[in-house]
Write a protein that holds these residues in place. Sequence first.
Motif, PDB file in Angstrom:
ATOM      1  N   SER A  72       0.831  -1.206   0.000  1.00 14.98           N
ATOM      2  CA  SER A  72       0.000   0.000   0.000  1.00 14.98           C
ATOM      3  C   SER A  72       0.869   1.261   0.000  1.00 14.98           C
ATOM      4  O   SER A  72       0.588   2.225  -0.726  1.00 14.98           O
ATOM      5  N   LYS A  73       1.938   1.244   0.816  1.00 14.47           N
ATOM      6  CA  LYS A  73       2.835   2.394   0.852  1.00 14.47           C
ATOM      7  C   LYS A  73       3.539   2.594  -0.489  1.00 14.47           C
ATOM      8  O   LYS A  73       3.691   3.732  -0.962  1.00 14.47           O
ATOM      9  N   GLU A  74       3.979   1.496  -1.117  1.00 12.19           N
ATOM     10  CA  GLU A  74       4.668   1.598  -2.401  1.00 12.19           C
ATOM     11  C   GLU A  74       3.738   2.140  -3.482  1.00 12.19           C
ATOM     12  O   GLU A  74       4.130   2.995  -4.289  1.00 12.19           O
ATOM     13  N   ILE A  75       2.510   1.644  -3.513  1.00 13.66           N
ATOM     14  CA  ILE A  75       1.553   2.118  -4.523  1.00 13.66           C
ATOM     15  C   ILE A  75       1.258   3.598  -4.323  1.00 13.66           C
ATOM     16  O   ILE A  75       1.159   4.368  -5.290  1.00 13.66           O
ATOM     17  N   THR A  76       1.129   4.014  -3.071  1.00 16.36           N
ATOM     18  CA  THR A  76       0.874   5.431  -2.790  1.00 16.36           C
ATOM     19  C   THR A  76       2.045   6.296  -3.250  1.00 16.36           C
ATOM     20  O   THR A  76       1.851   7.367  -3.856  1.00 16.36           O
ATOM     21  N   LEU A 116       2.010   9.165  -6.377  1.00 18.56           N
ATOM     22  CA  LEU A 116       2.439  10.565  -6.261  1.00 18.56           C
ATOM     23  C   LEU A 116       3.439  10.925  -7.357  1.00 18.56           C
ATOM     24  O   LEU A 116       3.394  12.028  -7.917  1.00 18.56           O
ATOM     25  N   GLU A 117       4.355   9.994  -7.677  1.00 14.49           N
ATOM     26  CA  GLU A 117       5.316  10.244  -8.756  1.00 14.49           C
ATOM     27  C   GLU A 117       4.611  10.359 -10.103  1.00 14.49           C
ATOM     28  O   GLU A 117       4.956  11.206 -10.935  1.00 14.49           O
ATOM     29  N   MET A 170      10.952   7.843 -17.635  1.00 12.26           N
ATOM     30  CA  MET A 170      10.543   7.927 -16.231  1.00 12.26           C
ATOM     31  C   MET A 170       9.223   7.205 -15.990  1.00 12.26           C
ATOM     32  O   MET A 170       9.023   6.563 -14.948  1.00 12.26           O
ATOM     33  N   LEU A 171       8.310   7.288 -16.951  1.00 17.68           N
ATOM     34  CA  LEU A 171       7.044   6.569 -16.818  1.00 17.68           C
ATOM     35  C   LEU A 171       7.255   5.059 -16.891  1.00 17.68           C
ATOM     36  O   LEU A 171       6.610   4.289 -16.172  1.00 17.68           O
ATOM     37  N   MET A 172       8.169   4.617 -17.748  1.00 11.47           N
ATOM     38  CA  MET A 172       8.479   3.191 -17.836  1.00 11.47           C
ATOM     39  C   MET A 172       9.078   2.685 -16.529  1.00 11.47           C
ATOM     40  O   MET A 172       8.822   1.546 -16.115  1.00 11.47           O
ATOM     41  N   THR A 173       9.868   3.521 -15.859  1.00 11.93           N
ATOM     42  CA  THR A 173      10.430   3.136 -14.561  1.00 11.93           C
ATOM     43  C   THR A 173       9.335   2.893 -13.536  1.00 11.93           C
ATOM     44  O   THR A 173       9.380   1.915 -12.768  1.00 11.93           O
ATOM     45  N   GLN A 174       8.328   3.756 -13.520  1.00 14.80           N
ATOM     46  CA  GLN A 174       7.211   3.568 -12.605  1.00 14.80           C
ATOM     47  C   GLN A 174       6.406   2.317 -12.960  1.00 14.80           C
ATOM     48  O   GLN A 174       5.911   1.609 -12.068  1.00 14.80           O
ATOM     49  N   MET A 210      -5.032   0.224 -11.646  1.00 16.01           N
ATOM     50  CA  MET A 210      -5.440   1.571 -12.041  1.00 16.01           C
ATOM     51  C   MET A 210      -4.223   2.439 -12.383  1.00 16.01           C
ATOM     52  O   MET A 210      -4.226   3.173 -13.382  1.00 16.01           O
ATOM     53  N   GLN A 211      -3.165   2.333 -11.568  1.00 18.30           N
ATOM     54  CA  GLN A 211      -1.960   3.116 -11.824  1.00 18.30           C
ATOM     55  C   GLN A 211      -1.241   2.632 -13.086  1.00 18.30           C
ATOM     56  O   GLN A 211      -0.666   3.434 -13.825  1.00 18.30           O
TER      57      GLN A 211
END
Length: 284
Positions: free
Chosen positions: A144-148, A152-153, A185-189, A208-209
């Motif tokens: 949950s913390k990682e997804i949050t 944000l990024e 940067m989007l690929m990294t996420q 969803m993300q």
Amino acid sequence: MSSKELLRMKTKKPNGNGLSSSGWEMRPGGMLVQKRSSDHISNQSSNIVVPIITLKVKYGSSYHEVKISSQATFGELKKMLAGPTGLHTEDQKIFYKEKEKDSRNFLDVSGIKDGSKLVLIEDEISREKRYLESRRNAKMENASKEITSIRLEIDKLAKQVANVEMDIYGGKKVTETLLLSLIEMLMTQLIKLDGITADGDLKLQRRMQVKRVQKYIETLDMLKIRNSTLGNDNAKVSMNHKNRIFTGQMAKSIYSQQEQSKMGNFADEKSPGSVVVTTKWETF
């Protein structure tokens, strides 16, 4: 009391609850007794004192004495034993006369008396289940913390994508490195999201993300194509110039006079048996 008075009392009709208005009530067997008031009953119940009993509980090689109400449940007894034994209430098994007692059972109903001896053992299966459950909850909390954090990024990158989109559709050309950097940067996420293991609601949040990142990458790909069509006037002139050279429609002024004179001198030279060479440019 005379027989006539008793007869009059018996002839009085009871009300709907089987109670007569004279203070007498009819029992189910037909016996007529004096009615007991609710105040009298409540006073009697308030005067009842629940005894406190002392139990000896054996755990391993040690004994624990516990003072507890005789009308308490085994669940309450387990709570009192959690402190001195260090066992979680869900990991406790209490036996009385070699029979395990349920946490919902009452002590007095189960025959427990003052000075009764009980045996406490650790439920290893329950402990293992609790351990696995705690690990699972810890993983879900980290997920949950990682997804949050990733969300944000992505929000920050989404603002940059929106700004670039406004510039390009407004006719302003941006550097290709900026577009490539945003995509990277989007690929990294996206890779970070792929490495998260989640279930239930967290799995839906992760999905969803992922869809958000994919949508922004597709938008940047379209912006790259549109951005490539934008340019300044010099770029347009240079492009037209190259097109004219390719089609053979080059202006004569491009050729130097020196080259033309060389070609003319070469054509005027005459000698016995010499061949006159004429250069013709084909138009492609």
